[in-house]
Design an enzyme around this catalytic site. Structure first.
Site, PDB file in Angstrom:
ATOM      1  N   HIS A   1     -51.175 -60.530  27.703  1.00 35.27           N
ATOM      2  CA  HIS A   1     -51.089 -61.961  27.754  1.00 35.27           C
ATOM      3  C   HIS A   1     -52.392 -62.747  27.291  1.00 35.27           C
ATOM      4  CE1 HIS A   1     -49.674 -66.263  28.416  1.00 35.27           C
ATOM      5  NE2 HIS A   1     -50.790 -66.459  29.144  1.00 35.27           N
ATOM      6  N   LYS A  56     -50.334 -56.360  31.242  1.00 38.96           N
ATOM      7  CA  LYS A  56     -48.889 -56.424  31.664  1.00 38.96           C
ATOM      8  C   LYS A  56     -48.289 -54.902  32.148  1.00 38.96           C
ATOM      9  CE  LYS A  56     -47.622 -60.282  28.925  1.00 38.96           C
ATOM     10  NZ  LYS A  56     -46.420 -60.681  27.926  1.00 38.96           N
ATOM     11  N   ASN A 106     -45.319 -56.425  25.431  1.00 38.43           N
ATOM     12  CA  ASN A 106     -46.234 -56.420  24.338  1.00 38.43           C
ATOM     13  C   ASN A 106     -47.602 -56.189  25.099  1.00 38.43           C
ATOM     14  OD1 ASN A 106     -46.226 -58.991  25.904  1.00 38.43           O
ATOM     15  ND2 ASN A 106     -46.139 -60.241  24.114  1.00 38.43           N
ATOM     16  N   ARG A 161     -51.946 -55.379  20.790  1.00 37.30           N
ATOM     17  CA  ARG A 161     -50.482 -55.365  20.989  1.00 37.30           C
ATOM     18  C   ARG A 161     -50.004 -54.152  20.118  1.00 37.30           C
ATOM     19  NH1 ARG A 161     -49.516 -61.535  21.634  1.00 37.30           N
ATOM     20  NH2 ARG A 161     -49.536 -61.722  23.821  1.00 37.30           N
ATOM     21  N   ARG A 212     -56.928 -64.338  21.415  1.00 36.13           N
ATOM     22  CA  ARG A 212     -55.452 -64.389  20.939  1.00 36.13           C
ATOM     23  C   ARG A 212     -55.491 -63.513  19.518  1.00 36.13           C
ATOM     24  NH1 ARG A 212     -50.705 -66.596  22.940  1.00 36.13           N
ATOM     25  NH2 ARG A 212     -50.241 -67.610  20.853  1.00 36.13           N
ATOM     26  N   GLU A 224     -53.722 -71.399  33.644  1.00 32.39           N
ATOM     27  CA  GLU A 224     -53.216 -70.136  33.993  1.00 32.39           C
ATOM     28  C   GLU A 224     -54.152 -69.571  34.968  1.00 32.39           C
ATOM     29  OE1 GLU A 224     -50.396 -69.377  30.248  1.00 32.39           O
ATOM     30  OE2 GLU A 224     -52.435 -68.407  30.279  1.00 32.39           O
ATOM     31  N   THR A 258     -47.357 -61.761  18.817  1.00 30.72           N
ATOM     32  CA  THR A 258     -46.634 -61.913  20.055  1.00 30.72           C
ATOM     33  C   THR A 258     -45.648 -60.361  20.109  1.00 30.72           C
ATOM     34  OG1 THR A 258     -46.707 -64.230  20.474  1.00 30.72           O
ATOM     35  CG2 THR A 258     -44.984 -62.818  21.720  1.00 30.72           C
ATOM     36  N   TYR A 312     -44.359 -68.731  33.721  1.00 31.82           N
ATOM     37  CA  TYR A 312     -43.690 -68.723  32.430  1.00 31.82           C
ATOM     38  C   TYR A 312     -42.953 -69.967  32.394  1.00 31.82           C
ATOM     39  CZ  TYR A 312     -45.782 -64.452  30.413  1.00 31.82           C
ATOM     40  OH  TYR A 312     -46.385 -63.638  29.928  1.00 31.82           O
ATOM     41  N   PHE A 352     -34.516 -65.099  26.290  1.00 29.89           N
ATOM     42  CA  PHE A 352     -35.129 -63.876  26.934  1.00 29.89           C
ATOM     43  C   PHE A 352     -36.033 -63.995  28.313  1.00 29.89           C
ATOM     44  CE2 PHE A 352     -38.104 -66.282  24.255  1.00 29.89           C
ATOM     45  CZ  PHE A 352     -39.241 -66.518  25.072  1.00 29.89           C
TER      46      PHE A 352
END
Ligand code: CMP
Length: 145
Positions: free
Chosen positions: A117, A10, A114, A104, A84, A128, A90, A48, A56
């Site tokens: 993804h 990100k 964070n 993260r 993950r 995705e 998260t 998203y 948020f």
């Protein structure tokens, strides 16, 4: 078994993309595809979609469009779950507490910023990957014109 997942670095973590990509290799993932993209607000909202309406959501769109992202297709053993696990919780503040070596924890800031993804299931990884690498995907960012 060998599978694929979608990963994204990100905007605020782009400066750490070298270290994050090294970490991806150290964790024994294969990078099948990689591209840098500047998302529009519409792109981010579509990606998203499941979070539309959450408190948020607006902040998430501001964040995701604040600069380019790096999209990756990763391959490896039990890839969705393993990526993950590398990411950690998260919320980066929780990650710093509970999983200090997670991506993260190291590169993220808070609940929104964070760093990275990862798809949460094989079906979302398929969606995705199609979103970022399929025929109608956002075009790679040209740095020099
Ligand atoms: P990600 O795993 O990419 O999926 C949705 C994103 O929304 C998440 O990472 C965060 O960047 C953001 N997010 C999730 N939950 C919250 C929250 N409670 N408050 C703010 N941002 C959030």
């Amino acid at each position: 078994s060998r599978s694929r997942t979608f990963a994204m670095i990100k905007p605020e973590a782009l400066i750490h993309s070298g270290a994050i990509i090294s970490r991806i290799y150290e964790e024994n993932f294969v990078i099948c595809q990689i591209k840098k993209v500047q998302l529009t607000r519409a792109d981010a909202a579509n990606f998203y979609d499941e979070h539309k309406g959450k408190p948020f959501f607006g902040e998430l769109l501001d964040y995701l469009t604040s600069g380019p992202v790096i999209a990756l297709e990763l391959m490896g053993e039990d890839c969705v779950k393993k990526w993950r696990a590398c990411l950690g919780p998260t919320n980066s503040l929780k990650a710093k507490q509970d999983a200090p070596n997670s991506i993260r924890a190291i590169y993220g800031t808070d609940g929104t910023k964070n760093a990275c993804h990862g798809s949460d299931s094989p079906s979302s990884s398929a969606r995705e990957l199609e979103f970022f690498f399929g025929p109608h995907s956002p075009k790679p960012k040209a740095e020099f014109k």
